[in-house]
Design an enzyme around this catalytic site. Sequence first.
Site, PDB file in Angstrom:
ATOM      1  CB  THR A 103      -0.883   0.053   1.267  1.00 33.03           C
ATOM      2  OG1 THR A 103      -0.049   0.413   2.381  1.00 33.03           O
ATOM      3  CG2 THR A 103      -1.544  -1.279   1.546  1.00 33.03           C
ATOM      4  CD  GLU A 123      16.809  -2.976  -4.160  1.00 26.95           C
ATOM      5  OE1 GLU A 123      16.766  -1.772  -4.444  1.00 26.95           O
ATOM      6  OE2 GLU A 123      17.840  -3.572  -3.829  1.00 26.95           O
ATOM      7  CG  LEU A 157      15.931  -0.477 -11.827  1.00 27.69           C
ATOM      8  CD1 LEU A 157      16.288   0.976 -12.146  1.00 27.69           C
ATOM      9  CD2 LEU A 157      16.420  -1.394 -12.931  1.00 27.69           C
ATOM     10  CE  LYS A 200      10.690   6.894  -6.196  1.00 23.25           C
ATOM     11  NZ  LYS A 200      10.329   7.003  -7.623  1.00 23.25           N
TER      12      LYS A 200
END
Lengths: 350, 350
Positions: B93, B144, B151, B220
Amino acid sequence: MKEINLFITGVGNVGSELLNQIKTQEKFLKKNLNLNLKVIALSNTKKMLFDINGIKLDGWKSKLCEGLENKRDEFKYKTIRLGLQNSVFVDNTASKIIASEYSSYIKKSISVVTCNKIACSDKYKVYEKLKRISIKNKTPFLYETNVGAGLPVINTLKNLIDSGDKINSVQAVLSGSLNYIFNNFSKLNTFHKIVEKAKNLGFTEPDPKIDLSGTDVARKLLILSREIGYKNEIQDIKIKSFLPDECLVSNSYEELYSLLRKSKNYFNMLLENAKKSDKKLKHVAEFQDGKGSVCLKEIDKNHQFYDLDEKDNIILFYTERYGKQPLVIKGAGAGSSVTASGVFSDILKI
Amino acid sequence: MKEINLFITGVGNVGSELLNQIKTQEKFLKKNLNLNLKVIALSNTKKMLFDINGIKLDGWKSKLCEGLENKRDEFKYKTIRLGLQNSVFVDNTASKIIASEYSSYIKKSISVVTCNKIACSDKYKVYEKLKRISIKNKTPFLYETNVGAGLPVINTLKNLIDSGDKINSVQAVLSGSLNYIFNNFSKLNTFHKIVEKAKNLGFTEPDPKIDLSGTDVARKLLILSREIGYKNEIQDIKIKSFLPDECLVSNSYEELYSLLRKSKNYFNMLLENAKKSDKKLKHVAEFQDGKGSVCLKEIDKNHQFYDLDEKDNIILFYTERYGKQPLVIKGAGAGSSVTASGVFSDILKI
């Protein structure tokens, strides 16, 4: 705190660098990963050294010099007899004899980590047996550095396969040394001179013919093809050699060097032909529909391989999920520090 | 045979695809990895379903529809009470509430695998606590897919750090959706129309402002900076927005869309300026000396980012060991099949 017990064979370029990295990271691993790496044994071709309390890594060289004579069977039996939990046999050699010992370790629940390509590129039944007993004994057999040194190639491929992706094709430059040679070779820096330089810098195998003949790249491509799931043998990888025939049958490096020098005009011609059409020479490995090939190619400006610098490797995985654009991994594919770091990462997966 | 017991929350695009991949790989995993993946529980916002014998993955949708009302605490307590070995809570989610549950699972030795970025980009102390209890309880916490979907970005970075490499800088394009938008945006295909298309194709977050504002990329980059070892907060990542200010304060997608349409000339100007000097617009994340930044850049023909197609991501790690040339990872960084495959790979690491 988790303890991993290391039994390390081979303390040349890669092995020494690995010991150096382990020593440097000792505190970090304890603090951040709650992990203690203990080097229980070291060996080279002549000597071996055991210390159940862990070998102090300051001055390991002189301690190893004063060690016992290295008899392989004794090293193996001693390691197995100790029966320590989380034991790992680390092979930093290129030795066929050492590679033949892996199964004895794995059968006794001792993990194997290696940069030695010999076992995985041996007959398929050797490779298959090691994989099978590793799974059966729940004992890792890891060899990430067999392809692309420290680059995450084998593990990435394994993840794709295990999660059900289908590999359509692989395109790669898998020789750091050949990439270095073709990047630096010019009419002034003749081919034989660059080969000699690459050899002296430690970028090639001790016998550069293994690189120049395409054998080393063929082994790597064979390993990738097996990871993909093909029961291939080395004959299934077609090598189209760029070397004149007489170079391939040379019996010593001196003979090879002299033959390369004699073929100066031929190598210059290869280069000139590529330059004429604004292309570069790259040594390319390709795999598709179960078949592998290795050859020298003239690479166009628009291709991802064109700007591949230094000792870099590049691998393109075209898959069902990475369909239009491939999954790409690129970076230094040779050298002791990146290879040791790949071996180190494998150890940390135990 | 090893059994892994899965408790899966979120069965939208990624979750459905994950179940599909697990079903397809069932035989392969048993045969090749001696591994049995059992889905013990499923839940979405409304319903939950438990079956201690493993939910049959044919027709899971209708079975879930007929399941019990999903009360989060009940899902959690039931999972914990079962106390199965190798239990994994999988969060597909984007929910803040679900992210707040991770520590309860990890403390009870239930591993957590997630593509949800919220926990790892929350306050540093939240991230740090999860890492700490994961190590203390020897219970994996894996994410990951937080960066670059399937990736191998986080794992590669972790391997570099753990083996003692030093990261000098990171340069990256981390938004598959923004890359898609800027690759397809032209004077004819106006900016607002391409945003709408990307939204409809499921490439953007449900609220595209999270992508367009740079917030998603900043999260990120924050996660990468923390993996490198910096105790950064989101404020340490400087976002230079390419959106006109009024777009940033819009309160709904409809309002945003209308404002993007009104700014048509502004976006066309951005594009024209780049084209004039033969450059392309790329949304770039950079990290150096502890500091991160996120902005739109005009990228030169010679740069590795120039030819980045489709929804691709690219990450360049400049490190001590990968010094002259960076370690590069490139490929599709968005989409349910590659994200599910990354979640799948994390599960297989348990």
